[in-house]
Every structure is written in structure tokens, then in C-alpha cells.
Design a protein around this motif. Structure first.
Motif, PDB file in Angstrom:
ATOM      1  N   GLU A 115       0.821  -1.216   0.000  1.00  0.00           N
ATOM      2  CA  GLU A 115       0.000   0.000   0.000  1.00  0.00           C
ATOM      3  C   GLU A 115       0.855   1.265   0.000  1.00  0.00           C
ATOM      4  O   GLU A 115       0.525   2.259  -0.642  1.00  0.00           O
ATOM      5  CB  GLU A 115      -0.968  -0.015   1.191  1.00  0.00           C
ATOM      6  N   GLU A 116       1.963   1.172   0.706  1.00  0.00           N
ATOM      7  CA  GLU A 116       2.877   2.310   0.770  1.00  0.00           C
ATOM      8  C   GLU A 116       3.414   2.665  -0.624  1.00  0.00           C
ATOM      9  O   GLU A 116       3.390   3.836  -1.027  1.00  0.00           O
ATOM     10  CB  GLU A 116       4.030   1.941   1.712  1.00  0.00           C
ATOM     11  N   SER A 119       0.796   4.263  -2.916  1.00  0.00           N
ATOM     12  CA  SER A 119       0.547   5.691  -2.708  1.00  0.00           C
ATOM     13  C   SER A 119       1.789   6.517  -3.077  1.00  0.00           C
ATOM     14  O   SER A 119       1.658   7.639  -3.566  1.00  0.00           O
ATOM     15  CB  SER A 119       0.050   5.963  -1.290  1.00  0.00           C
ATOM     16  N   GLY A 122       1.430   7.167  -6.565  1.00  0.00           N
ATOM     17  CA  GLY A 122       0.157   7.799  -6.885  1.00  0.00           C
ATOM     18  C   GLY A 122      -0.771   6.958  -7.741  1.00  0.00           C
ATOM     19  O   GLY A 122      -1.386   7.457  -8.686  1.00  0.00           O
ATOM     20  N   GLU A 124      -3.292   4.950  -6.406  1.00  0.00           N
ATOM     21  CA  GLU A 124      -4.393   4.454  -5.572  1.00  0.00           C
ATOM     22  C   GLU A 124      -5.662   4.210  -6.385  1.00  0.00           C
ATOM     23  O   GLU A 124      -6.299   3.169  -6.247  1.00  0.00           O
ATOM     24  CB  GLU A 124      -4.737   5.442  -4.444  1.00  0.00           C
TER      25      GLU A 124
END
Ligand SMILES: Nc1ncnc2c1ncn2[C@@H]1O[C@H](COP(=O)(O)OP(=O)(O)OP(=O)(O)O)[C@@H](O)[C@H]1O
Ligand SMILES: [Mg+2]
Length: 307
Positions: A115-116, A119, A122, A124
């Protein structure tokens, strides 16, 4: 100075008796961004393929954090993340599925880490969309996410801004710079366009015909530069009079309207200005123009970026 993360020593590659790489040596430190610049066919991808272990050098040695990629492949490869030519992605899977698939090849990649990186690049919004529906820019981002998933200490990107629009290029550049600054990643980024990556590189090496022909720090204040003449634009009201004064001083000068363009060494600027003033020339501006890296590059490569 920080630790050396990547080291190439006299790396060579001969294919079918043709010397493609003729002894490339370079080092990249942790937190450093190294621009690997050269025209098409110069040998960038071939060098990169050897760094990531996709191709064996016919001579020399490559070390990642001190481990040889030839003799200690597993340990060396653990610390490398890369995109070579195009990111390897499965179009029928979503971005997330691609990342998860890739994560299985390494140990200890957590859901949080996935998830890191999503994001960080960019992605997501698009992460649950199938990759075949991705634009080129989205693919590049996912490629970078994949390449950094296992927190490599060395990141190799072969033309990562290929096909991106200017905004996309800028994002990739900023992101790479951040990785180097914040996570101390050593980054090698190749391009055939200097202007595209000059802004984020600490150092650049120019490769041509399989050889590094020059290497320099981007913001270097080297002693050579002091010797070098600077282009200085002098704005005056009486250009003809000023021309005569300058010519009598044997200064290299050309006139462009009310501007005189002179080539001077740094320490020659004050006496030249002083002499003009003494001859009652009104000076409205004196501007030094530093040759851009692009100009220096064109000089070095004979002006031919793409051959
Ligand atoms: N497997 C191969 N067999 C024979 N020649 C090869 C092979 N791979 C590369 N070459 C040759 O080696 C040279 C360097 O190619 P390389 O792909 O490394 O250049 P590049 O700098 O990455 O160029 P580009 O900017 O076009 O990506 C070229 O002349 C190419 O034709
Ligand atoms: Mg290439």
C-alpha cells in the motif's frame, strides 16, 4: 561520503566478436542519482542488463553493496530493483494483483509495504483496474512500484520517462529524487535526452559506442570551469562605441542589437566593465550565461543525440 552501492569495474561485453561494451567503470553511492546518458545504440541497455544479471559480462566485475553479481548473484540481486526497457507486467491482472504476484518472489513484503508503494507512485485510484487498460504513464508508475517493492538499495531505471507526458516525467523525476534523498537509494537512470534527467541527477556519465566518454557532477564547480570562458551579455546604449572599446582590448565580441556578447574568463569581467565605464559607455546590464549541460553534451557528442 556515503557508501558505494554500485560499482562497475572495466565491464565488457562482446557479442559475436563485436565489442559492444568496451570497459565501463563507474560507481554510484547511496543516495546518489546517476544519469546514464547516451544516444540510441550507445550501450545503455546492454550495460543495465549486465548490472541486473540478465546478461553476463565478458570481462570485468559488477558489485552491488560489495557483492559480485556474477559470483554472489542471490545476495547481490536482493538489493537491486529495476525496470529494463519496459516494466514486466501482466496485462490481464490488476495493478494490485501484479504487485502481489511480484511480492511473492521476495521475503517479508507486507500488505502495508504494498500500500505504501502504491501511494508513493500515486496509483491508488487505478490499482484495482486491469493493467491492459492502463495508460503508458500508469504502466511506468506500476513498474516503478514493482521495482521498489522489496526496498532495494540500488534502483536501475532504463529510460523510465519513455512515452510520458511532461507532467508524468516531472512526477517520475521528483519521485526518484525523493527515493534517493529519503531512503538513500542509489539510482541509475538512463536516457538519451540529457535535458530530461539533468535536473535530478547528482552526476552524469555519457556513454557512446560502448564507452563512457565523460563523467561529471551536475552542479560541479570544478577548476576547469574557472579556466573556461563565460558568455557575458552586456547591455549598452552605444553599441558601436562599446564595440570599438572592446575590440581595442582584444576581447572576443559580437554585437546583437544593443547587446554585446563577449567571451570572458570570470576575472576578466570587472576590468572590462571598468574600461567601458571609463569610456563613458552607459551599461544597463551585465549577464553571465553559463553553458548548460545540454550545450556541453552536444559539444561532446558532436551534436548528435540520436544516431
Ligand atoms: N543481443 C545482442 N546481439 C547483438 N548485438 C546487440 C545485442 N544487444 C545489443 N546489441 C547492440 O549493442 C549496441 C548497444 O545496444 P543497447 O541496446 O545497449 O543501446 P542503448 O544505449 O540502450 O540504445 P537505446 O537508446 O536505443 O535504447 C547496439 O549497437 C545493438 O545493436
Ligand atoms: Mg536502451
Amino acid at each position: 561520503m556515503s557508501q558505494i552501492a554500485l560499482e562497475l569495474k572495466d565491464v565488457q561485453k562482446t557479442i559475436n566478436k563485436k565489442e559492444i561494451i568496451k570497459g565501463v567503470s563507474l560507481t554510484v553511492r547511496q543516495g546518489e542519482v546517476y544519469g546514464f546518458i547516451g544516444p540510441n545504440g550507445a550501450g545503455k541497455t546492454t550495460t543495465i542488463r549486465m548490472i541486473v544479471g540478465l546478461m553476463k559480462p565478458t570481462g570485468g566485475d559488477i558489485k552491488i553493496l560489495g557483492k559480485s553479481i556474477q559470483h554472489d548473484y542471490k545476495e547481490a540481486a536482493q538489493n537491486v530493483g529495476a525496470i529494463v526497457e519496459n516494466p514486466e507486467l501482466y496485462p490481464f491482472m490488476t495493478g494490485m494483483q501484479n504487485l502481489k504476484h511480484f511480492a511473492r518472489m521476495y521475503q517479508g513484503i507486507t500488505r502495508e509495504r504494498i500500500e505504501e508503494v502504491v501511494s508513493l507512485v500515486g496509483l491508488e485510484k487505478a490499482i484495482h483496474t486491469k493493467v491492459r487498460k492502463y495508460s503508458l504513464g500508469m504502466r511506468q508508475r506500476l513498474g516503478i512500484a514493482q521495482a521498489i517493492l522489496h526496498k532495494p538499495k540500488v534502483l536501475i531505471l532504463d529510460e523510465p520517462t519513455n512515452g510520458l507526458d511532461p507532467a508524468g516525467m516531472r512526477e517520475v523525476r521528483e519521485y526518484i529524487r525523493r527515493l534517493a534523498d529519503e531512503e538513500q537509494v542509489a539510482v541509475v537512470i538512463s536516457s538519451h535526452l540529457l535535458s530530461e534527467i539533468e535536473l535530478i541527477c547528482d552526476r552524469i556519465g555519457i556513454i557512446k559506442h560502448g564507452e563512457i566518454i565523460t563523467e561529471r557532477y551536475v552542479n560541479e564547480d570544478d577548476s576547469d570551469a574557472v579556466e573556461k570562458k563565460i558568455k557575458v551579455v552586456i547591455d549598452v546604449n552605444e553599441p558601436e562605441d562599446a564595440m570599438n572599446v572592446l575590440k581595442s582590448m582584444e576581447v572576443d565580441v559580437v554585437q546583437e542589437g544593443k547587446q554585446l556578447i563577449v567571451q570572458l574568463q570570470r576575472e576578466e569581467i570587472p576590468p572590462v566593465v571598468k574600461t567601458l565605464v571609463e569610456h563613458h559607455i552607459s551599461i544597463y546590464g551585465v549577464t553571465g550565461i553559463k553553458a548548460t549541460l545540454e550545450e556541453q553534451f552536444l559539444e561532446l557528442t558532436g551534436g548528435n543525440v540520436i544516431e
